[in-house]
Write an enzyme that holds these catalytic residues in place. Structure first.
Site, PDB file in Angstrom:
ATOM      1  N   ASN A   9       0.559  -1.164   0.041  1.00 27.53           N
ATOM      2  CA  ASN A   9      -0.064  -0.091  -0.120  1.00 27.53           C
ATOM      3  C   ASN A   9       0.930   1.067  -0.040  1.00 27.53           C
ATOM      4  OD1 ASN A   9      -1.879   2.268   0.542  1.00 27.53           O
ATOM      5  ND2 ASN A   9      -2.387   1.409   2.434  1.00 27.53           N
ATOM      6  N   LYS A  11       0.197   4.242  -0.357  1.00 24.58           N
ATOM      7  CA  LYS A  11      -0.519   5.437   0.234  1.00 24.58           C
ATOM      8  C   LYS A  11      -0.181   6.867  -0.393  1.00 24.58           C
ATOM      9  CE  LYS A  11      -0.276   3.173   4.730  1.00 24.58           C
ATOM     10  NZ  LYS A  11      -0.099   3.505   6.268  1.00 24.58           N
ATOM     11  N   HIS A  97      -9.535   1.280   5.003  1.00 24.18           N
ATOM     12  CA  HIS A  97      -8.194   1.178   5.503  1.00 24.18           C
ATOM     13  C   HIS A  97      -8.435   2.082   6.624  1.00 24.18           C
ATOM     14  CE1 HIS A  97      -4.297   2.437   6.363  1.00 24.18           C
ATOM     15  NE2 HIS A  97      -3.940   1.359   5.731  1.00 24.18           N
ATOM     16  N   GLU A  99      -6.807   4.793   7.740  1.00 25.76           N
ATOM     17  CA  GLU A  99      -6.583   6.228   7.603  1.00 25.76           C
ATOM     18  C   GLU A  99      -7.749   6.589   6.840  1.00 25.76           C
ATOM     19  OE1 GLU A  99      -2.681   5.494   5.688  1.00 25.76           O
ATOM     20  OE2 GLU A  99      -2.152   4.806   7.461  1.00 25.76           O
ATOM     21  N   GLU A 169      -5.428  -5.126  10.604  1.00 26.61           N
ATOM     22  CA  GLU A 169      -4.512  -3.947  10.588  1.00 26.61           C
ATOM     23  C   GLU A 169      -4.847  -3.169  12.050  1.00 26.61           C
ATOM     24  OE1 GLU A 169      -2.471  -3.001   6.916  1.00 26.61           O
ATOM     25  OE2 GLU A 169      -4.244  -1.547   7.224  1.00 26.61           O
ATOM     26  N   GLY A 175       2.448   2.250  10.727  1.00 31.56           N
ATOM     27  CA  GLY A 175       3.417   3.593  10.689  1.00 31.56           C
ATOM     28  C   GLY A 175       4.174   3.708  11.920  1.00 31.56           C
ATOM     29  N   SER A 215       3.359  -2.047  10.349  1.00 30.34           N
ATOM     30  CA  SER A 215       4.750  -2.250  10.527  1.00 30.34           C
ATOM     31  C   SER A 215       5.464  -3.702  10.262  1.00 30.34           C
ATOM     32  CB  SER A 215       5.238  -1.842  11.938  1.00 30.34           C
ATOM     33  OG  SER A 215       4.732  -0.355  12.213  1.00 30.34           O
TER      34      SER A 215
HETATM   35  P1  PGA Z   1       2.960   0.327   7.553  1.00 31.55           P
HETATM   36  O1  PGA Z   1       1.381   0.565   6.939  1.00 31.55           O
HETATM   37  O2  PGA Z   1       3.390  -0.937   7.092  1.00 31.55           O
HETATM   38  O3  PGA Z   1       3.489   1.408   7.198  1.00 31.55           O
HETATM   39  O4  PGA Z   1       2.602   0.085   9.048  1.00 31.55           O
HETATM   40  C1  PGA Z   1       0.472  -0.555   6.937  1.00 31.55           C
HETATM   41  C2  PGA Z   1      -0.857  -0.068   6.205  1.00 31.55           C
HETATM   42  O5  PGA Z   1      -1.477   0.952   6.556  1.00 31.55           O
HETATM   43  O6  PGA Z   1      -1.527  -0.946   5.431  1.00 31.55           O
END
Ligand code: PGA
Length: 253
Positions: A9, A11, A97, A99, A169, A175, A215
């Site tokens: 992803n 982003k 997601h 976010e 998640e 992140g 992560s």
């Molecule tokens: P990250 O994000 O690997 O940077 O923690 C995962 C995600 O949001 O799908």
């Protein structure tokens, strides 16, 4: 058997020129991996170029989008429809997601409409679910995820559920550099599979692919993938470096 999936992803990173560089680098590094489904989800502006590159090079990497609007067309300024994604050969769409839930205020009702629209357009949704740190500390992690599954999957029938992908998640792990322990991730992915079994039957649950995200890095993927109910990973930050993402996709090596 459930084929493992490693999905990146990206982003809001990489303009279309940078996206092409990344996918080109990645293609060279993963060309010998055949037993893992590898997916990249670039920003909308890069989908078309990345799609053309993947097609022209015969790369086995699949294409996904990060979001979608749940109507086929219309007066929805700034939005992108499922048929538009299908037209650039996207096979997957990330839906719900955290976010988007947290920053854009997307509700379970809206996410359910997106799932319906993605299925109707002939693509596969990757539905993200997960709890906040506060919810986990209050002991509400499983009830949060259960509620999301119930509300988000409501418009889909059993056959359709069998074809989707669910990504667990935990919001506190995204992140932040904090990964859930493999056992925590296993416990929740197993809970998700059990929940699907209860609602839709054991066969559907046994075939459902459940990913972990938060992560994921080259250094922790093997331990996560060793868990019985984890079928792959949704990778954010580490998917932006071809070397790291290829190392994650090579978790068996
Ligand atoms: P990250 O994000 O690997 O940077 O923690 C995962 C995600 O949001 O799908």
């Amino acid at each position: 058997m459930r084929k493992p999936m490693i999905a990146g992803n990206w982003k809001m990173h990489k303009d279309n020129r940078e996206a092409l560089e990344l996918v080109e680098d990645l293609t060279g590094r993963v060309k010998d991996i055949v037993d893992v489904e590898i997916v990249v989800c670039p920003p909308f502006t890069a989908l078309s170029d990345v799609s053309r590159f993947l097609e022209e090079t015969g790369s086995g990497i699949k294409l996904g989008a990060q979001n979608v609007f749940p109507e086929p067309q219309g007066a929805f300024t700034g939005e992108i429809s499922p048929p538009m994604l299908k037209a650039v050969a996207a096979e997957y769409v990330i839906v719900g997601h955290s976010e988007r839930r947290e920053i854009m205020g997307e509700s379970d009702g809206f996410i359910a409409r997106k799932l319906r629209a993605v299925m109707d357009a002939g693509m596969v949704p990757i539905l993200c679910v997960g709890e906040t740190l506060e919810e986990r500390e209050r002991g509400e992690a499983t009830s949060k995820v259960e509620g999301q599954l119930q509300a988000d999957l409501a418009p889909l029938n059993e056959d359709e559920i069998a074809g989707i992908i669910i990504a667990y998640e935990p919001i506190w792990a995204i992140g932040t550099g904090k990964t859930a322990t493999p056992q925590d991730a296993q416990d929740m992915t197993s809970f998700i599979r059990g929940n699907i079994a209860g609602e839709y039957g054991d066969d559907i649950a046994a075939g459902l692919r459940v990913l972990y995200g938060g992560s994921v890095k080259p250094g922790n993927i093997a331990d996560l993938m060793a868990m019985e109910d984890i079928d792959g990973a949704l990778v954010g930050g580490a998917s932006l470096k071809a070397e790291d993402f290829a190392a994650i996709a090579s978790f068996r090596a």
